[in-house]
Design an enzyme around this catalytic site. Structure first.
Site, PDB file in Angstrom:
ATOM      1  N   SER A 182       0.829  -1.202   0.000  1.00  8.46           N
ATOM      2  CA  SER A 182       0.000   0.000   0.000  1.00  8.46           C
ATOM      3  C   SER A 182       0.867   1.258   0.000  1.00  8.46           C
ATOM      4  O   SER A 182       1.550   1.535  -0.981  1.00  8.46           O
ATOM      5  CB  SER A 182      -0.978  -0.039   1.173  1.00  8.46           C
ATOM      6  OG  SER A 182      -2.157   0.683   0.865  1.00  8.46           O
ATOM      7  N   LYS A 214     -21.802  18.078   9.407  1.00 11.42           N
ATOM      8  CA  LYS A 214     -20.631  18.537  10.134  1.00 11.42           C
ATOM      9  C   LYS A 214     -20.015  17.444  11.011  1.00 11.42           C
ATOM     10  O   LYS A 214     -18.796  17.377  11.187  1.00 11.42           O
ATOM     11  CB  LYS A 214     -20.987  19.756  10.994  1.00 11.42           C
ATOM     12  CG  LYS A 214     -19.823  20.366  11.761  1.00 11.42           C
ATOM     13  CD  LYS A 214     -18.739  20.854  10.824  1.00 11.42           C
ATOM     14  CE  LYS A 214     -17.596  21.488  11.589  1.00 11.42           C
ATOM     15  NZ  LYS A 214     -16.462  21.848  10.715  1.00 11.42           N
TER      16      LYS A 214
END
Length: 321
Positions: free
Chosen positions: A132, A184
């Site tokens: 990765s 939010k």
């Protein structure tokens, strides 16, 4: 945790340091800058052996003494090498399952900039794991050598988060958030994620994934975009499999990577050097990678709560079985 350890040591040492006629010794000396150490070879030219070990993150290292984070150390070593005209090649030893998206990309950017300015060959030598984010960084090098037993690949993105809602309900605790908008607090560990929020996170992951594919395309130009897409489904590869798929260049051990670096730099002889801080043990080309946790061992010991930073989502180029 590290601060508490330092305070405990100071409390233990205080009675001794206050004794009449006692010589004051600074046992908590900061690490200081990296210094060059020669490992092998001879001649005027140098091949620098650099290390990228453990989970890639900008977080400071815990311990009795504060240590520079991985990004800071990597940048410090590249800067030192860039000012040394005798450094004619670099071998980057990678032993990492990856890490955060941003930290992985910063390392990639720094190495690309170093290569563009220094104009010397940089060879990647993959150890136990270079997956990765570890593979992402290797795309900035000129050639990639892997051990037959290396684990690499895992091209993709994962978002790590936690959901503590069930636990809070069991202990009778309720978390409330007052926000300026309905999204939010998306990703909050204190409530279930909605379908719409999952779609938003997926769009961010897709963007980072496309960035990963672009980096691989730049680093492996012999592979088509379709070939890379088929290989980049998150799976891991052995060294032999990665070589067959075209994800790496050759099967080879660390000493062979050093010889490749010398050859690419047009050197017949060179000193093999590395950088270390005061107190670090470095005797030969394998010393550092074998003396500390890295690769699978660091992954097994990784504190996931520190990675997700108390519950906030983290986007990772990370192989996390």
């Amino acid at each position: 945790m590290a601060k508490m350890q330092r305070m405990l040591v100071l409390e233990m040492l205080m009675p001794i340091l206050l004794l009449p006629g006692c010589i004051t010794v600074n046992l908590l000396e900061p690490p200081g800058p990296v210094q060059e150490v020669q490992l092998a070879g001879s001649g005027d030219s140098k091949v620098l052996l650099m290390d990228l070990s453990g989970v890639i993150s900008s977080q400071e290292k815990d311990g009795l003494l504060p240590q520079p984070n991985l990004l800071a150390t990597f940048k410090e070593e590249l800067t030192k090498a860039s000012k040394d005209d005798k450094v004619k090649a670099v071998v980057l030893r990678i032993n990492s399952p990856g890490g955060t998206v941003n930290a992985s990309d910063i390392l990639y950017h720094e190495l690309k900039t170093f290569k563009a300015n220094k104009k010397i060959p940089v060879i990647a030598s993959m150890m136990d794991v270079a997956a990765s984010g570890g593979y992402y960084l290797a795309m900035a090098t000129d050639a990639i050598l892997v051990h037959p037993s290396t684990v690499t690949g895992s091209i993709g993105v994962i978002m790590l988060t936690v959901n503590a809602r069930g636990l809070l309900e069991k202990v009778g605790v309720e978390a409330n958030a007052i926000t300026s908008g309905p999204r939010k607090d998306m990703g909050s560990p204190f409530r279930t994620m909605t379908t719409e929020e999952k779609a938003i996170f997926q769009s961010v992951i897709d963007s980072f994934y496309q960035r990963f594919l672009t980096v691989v395309q730049d680093g492996r130009p012999q592979l088509s975009a379709d070939q890379i897409k088929k290989l980049a489904d998150g799976r891991i590869y052995s060294g032999e499999q990665a070589k067959e798929a075209g994800l790496v260049d050759d099967i080879g051990y660390l000493d062979e990577a050093i010889e490749r670096a010398k050859k690419n730099a047009g050197l017949t002889e060179a000193r093999i050097v590395t950088y270390r801080r005061h107190g670090e043990y470095q005797n030969n080309i394998y010393s550092r990678v074998l003396s500390g946790g890295s690769g699978l061992s660091s992954l097994a010991n990784m504190d996931l709560l520190s990675i997700v930073r108390g519950g906030s989502p983290q986007f990772m180029y990370l192989w996390m079985p």
